[in-house]
Scaffold this motif. Structure first.
Motif, PDB file in Angstrom:
ATOM      1  N   GLU A 142       0.843  -1.193   0.000  1.00 38.03           N
ATOM      2  CA  GLU A 142       0.000   0.000   0.000  1.00 38.03           C
ATOM      3  C   GLU A 142       0.881   1.248   0.000  1.00 38.03           C
ATOM      4  N   ILE A 143       0.613   2.136  -0.935  1.00 36.97           N
ATOM      5  CA  ILE A 143       1.397   3.358  -1.034  1.00 36.97           C
ATOM      6  C   ILE A 143       1.077   4.263   0.160  1.00 36.97           C
ATOM      7  N   THR A 144       2.113   4.654   0.875  1.00 38.50           N
ATOM      8  CA  THR A 144       1.924   5.509   2.046  1.00 38.50           C
ATOM      9  C   THR A 144       2.573   6.884   1.882  1.00 38.50           C
ATOM     10  N   ARG A 145       3.372   7.049   0.863  1.00 46.80           N
ATOM     11  CA  ARG A 145       3.953   8.373   0.580  1.00 46.80           C
ATOM     12  C   ARG A 145       4.243   8.479  -0.913  1.00 46.80           C
ATOM     13  N   GLU A 146       3.857   9.621  -1.467  1.00 49.70           N
ATOM     14  CA  GLU A 146       4.145   9.893  -2.878  1.00 49.70           C
ATOM     15  C   GLU A 146       4.152  11.415  -3.032  1.00 49.70           C
ATOM     16  N   ARG A 147       5.314  11.983  -2.881  1.00 50.62           N
ATOM     17  CA  ARG A 147       5.439  13.440  -2.880  1.00 50.62           C
ATOM     18  C   ARG A 147       6.335  13.895  -4.019  1.00 50.62           C
ATOM     19  N   ILE A 148       5.871  14.910  -4.739  1.00 49.67           N
ATOM     20  CA  ILE A 148       6.622  15.491  -5.849  1.00 49.67           C
ATOM     21  C   ILE A 148       6.792  16.979  -5.575  1.00 49.67           C
ATOM     22  N   ARG A 173       2.972  18.279  -4.927  1.00 52.41           N
ATOM     23  CA  ARG A 173       1.884  17.307  -4.973  1.00 52.41           C
ATOM     24  C   ARG A 173       2.134  16.278  -3.882  1.00 52.41           C
ATOM     25  N   ASP A 174       1.196  16.150  -2.953  1.00 54.79           N
ATOM     26  CA  ASP A 174       1.331  15.223  -1.831  1.00 54.79           C
ATOM     27  C   ASP A 174      -0.073  14.813  -1.394  1.00 54.79           C
ATOM     28  N   LEU A 179      -2.912  17.225  -0.337  1.00 53.86           N
ATOM     29  CA  LEU A 179      -2.654  18.177  -1.418  1.00 53.86           C
ATOM     30  C   LEU A 179      -2.709  17.474  -2.764  1.00 53.86           C
ATOM     31  N   GLU A 180      -3.714  17.832  -3.547  1.00 52.18           N
ATOM     32  CA  GLU A 180      -3.728  17.365  -4.929  1.00 52.18           C
ATOM     33  C   GLU A 180      -2.634  18.081  -5.711  1.00 52.18           C
ATOM     34  N   TYR A 181      -2.539  19.374  -5.514  1.00 51.33           N
ATOM     35  CA  TYR A 181      -1.412  20.162  -6.023  1.00 51.33           C
ATOM     36  C   TYR A 181      -1.423  21.525  -5.345  1.00 51.33           C
ATOM     37  N   PHE A 214      -7.084  20.844  -2.826  1.00 54.83           N
ATOM     38  CA  PHE A 214      -7.055  19.799  -1.818  1.00 54.83           C
ATOM     39  C   PHE A 214      -7.749  18.549  -2.340  1.00 54.83           C
ATOM     40  N   THR A 215      -7.435  17.412  -1.731  1.00 52.18           N
ATOM     41  CA  THR A 215      -8.048  16.154  -2.171  1.00 52.18           C
ATOM     42  C   THR A 215      -9.479  16.009  -1.689  1.00 52.18           C
ATOM     43  N   ASP A 216      -9.820  16.660  -0.574  1.00 49.10           N
ATOM     44  CA  ASP A 216     -11.151  16.424  -0.005  1.00 49.10           C
ATOM     45  C   ASP A 216     -11.780  17.685   0.579  1.00 49.10           C
ATOM     46  N   GLN A 217     -11.425  18.857   0.044  1.00 53.35           N
ATOM     47  CA  GLN A 217     -12.096  20.088   0.449  1.00 53.35           C
ATOM     48  C   GLN A 217     -11.940  21.131  -0.649  1.00 53.35           C
ATOM     49  N   ASP A 218     -12.569  22.280  -0.478  1.00 57.52           N
ATOM     50  CA  ASP A 218     -12.581  23.293  -1.528  1.00 57.52           C
ATOM     51  C   ASP A 218     -11.180  23.838  -1.804  1.00 57.52           C
ATOM     52  N   ASP A 219     -10.980  24.244  -3.064  1.00 60.97           N
ATOM     53  CA  ASP A 219      -9.713  24.843  -3.464  1.00 60.97           C
ATOM     54  C   ASP A 219      -9.543  26.224  -2.819  1.00 60.97           C
ATOM     55  N   GLU A 220      -8.279  26.669  -2.734  1.00 67.42           N
ATOM     56  CA  GLU A 220      -7.972  27.978  -2.158  1.00 67.42           C
ATOM     57  C   GLU A 220      -7.015  28.746  -3.058  1.00 67.42           C
ATOM     58  N   ASN A 221      -7.266  30.054  -3.169  1.00 68.51           N
ATOM     59  CA  ASN A 221      -6.332  30.985  -3.791  1.00 68.51           C
ATOM     60  C   ASN A 221      -6.077  32.099  -2.779  1.00 68.51           C
ATOM     61  N   ARG A 222      -4.811  32.256  -2.365  1.00 67.31           N
ATOM     62  CA  ARG A 222      -4.532  33.176  -1.277  1.00 67.31           C
ATOM     63  C   ARG A 222      -3.316  34.044  -1.600  1.00 67.31           C
ATOM     64  N   LEU A 223      -3.278  35.212  -0.958  1.00 63.70           N
ATOM     65  CA  LEU A 223      -2.108  36.081  -0.949  1.00 63.70           C
ATOM     66  C   LEU A 223      -1.481  35.984   0.429  1.00 63.70           C
TER      67      LEU A 223
END
Length: 303
Positions: A142-148, A173-174, A179-181, A214-223
């Motif tokens: 089972e993949i437990t870490r995949e970070r780019i 990406r993690d 984090l989807e990206y 995010f993988t399971d919540q709304d996207d964010e754009n922030r300053l």
């Protein structure tokens, strides 16, 4: 018999040249040929050490040794600047690649891979850094870490080597941290506290834009605000210690990271490295840990 005042004047005239000669500083001795050859053949990074040894061996030539080292350093600097002025964008890049792995079997089957690539270029006014890294870990299939991660930094000197502006672009990406990206763009100012062959230290800061999916919540754009620092120290010719740390501060979730590494040169361009990364999110997605750590043991090839 001459009068006393006349005799006194004759005595002063006779002794004055002798006093001047005795009080004059001793003339510096030329550098012995063997010591001169040793200094001339030393690498630029070794000249300071070689010069100190040479001065102890020939203290009467200390001034000439210092002058020779200064002359050689000035010549190297002028030659380097002339070469940098002729470089195109794709010329003059240096870098290193590293790879490490984990494999265990028995009660727990674990497979892991870590790889990174770093490229650097420094011209008369510009400095460029490109970093790519990948971390993968699977436990019992089972993949437990995949970070780019991919990051690019450019710096421009404003008024000499101590002051510069910088621009940063990065991608992360993690999915196991939620984090989807995430893209980050930043512009700011920095300051070189030290910049020598053995020790360098920079600090940078400025506003940052972040776009996060995010993988399971709304996207964010922030300053947000970004601050970072990098330290590199060579306590010995074959040992390099480095630390890179930073924070992206936000009224919501803030991100902090620290990357510590110790690199030992093995032979030629091959080195061994042990590193420890800390990644922290102050308000991560639900059911996610705030802090991740990554420990690596890698083989590094410089080119």
């Amino acid at each position: 018999m001459p009068p006393l005042p006349y005799a006194r004047r004759l005595l002063q005239a006779a002794t004055c040249p002798a006093l001047l000669i005795a009080s004059a500083p001793a003339a510096a001795e030329p550098i012995p040929d063997q010591i001169r050859d040793m200094i001339m053949s030393a690498n630029p990074g070794e000249r300071g050490t070689v010069g100190n040894v040479a001065k102890r061996a020939a203290p009467e030539s200390a001034k000439e040794i210092s002058a020779l080292i200064s002359q050689l350093n000035d010549e190297d600097k002028a030659e380097n600047e002339a070469q940098l002025a002729l470089q195109g964008f794709f010329d003059g890049w240096t870098g290193e690649g590293s790879i490490g792995g984990t494999l265990s079997t028995g009660n727990t089957d674990q497979e892991g891979l870590s790889a990174s690539l770093g490229l650097d270029k420094r011209s008369l006014n510009w400095e460029h850094n490109l970093d790519l890294s990948f971390d993968y870990l699977a436990t019992n299939g089972e993949i437990t870490r995949e970070r780019i991660y991919a990051g690019y930094i450019s710096r421009f000197d404003l008024s000499g080597p101590m002051y510069f502006s910088f621009g940063l672009l990065s991608f992360e990406r993690d999915r196991f941290s939620g984090l989807e990206y995430r893209f980050t763009e930043s512009l700011g100012l920095g300051y070189r506290l030290r910049d020598s062959a053995d020790f360098s230290w920079t600090i940078e800061g400025g506003p940052a834009l972040r776009q996060t999916s995010f993988t399971d919540q709304d996207d964010e754009n922030r300053l947000d605000l970004l601050g970072r620092t990098e330290v590199r120290w060579k306590p010995a010719s074959n040992i390099t210690l480095s630390e890179s740390a930073g924070v992206v501060w936000s009224t919501g979730n803030s991100s902090l990271y620290s990357k510590s590494a110790a690199t030992a040169k093995l032979v030629d361009n091959l080195s061994a490295r042990v590193s420890f990364d800390v990644l922290h999110e102050t308000e991560p997605p639900a059911d996610r840990e705030k802090t991740d750590t990554i420990t690596r043991a890698s083989v590094v090839y410089a080119f």
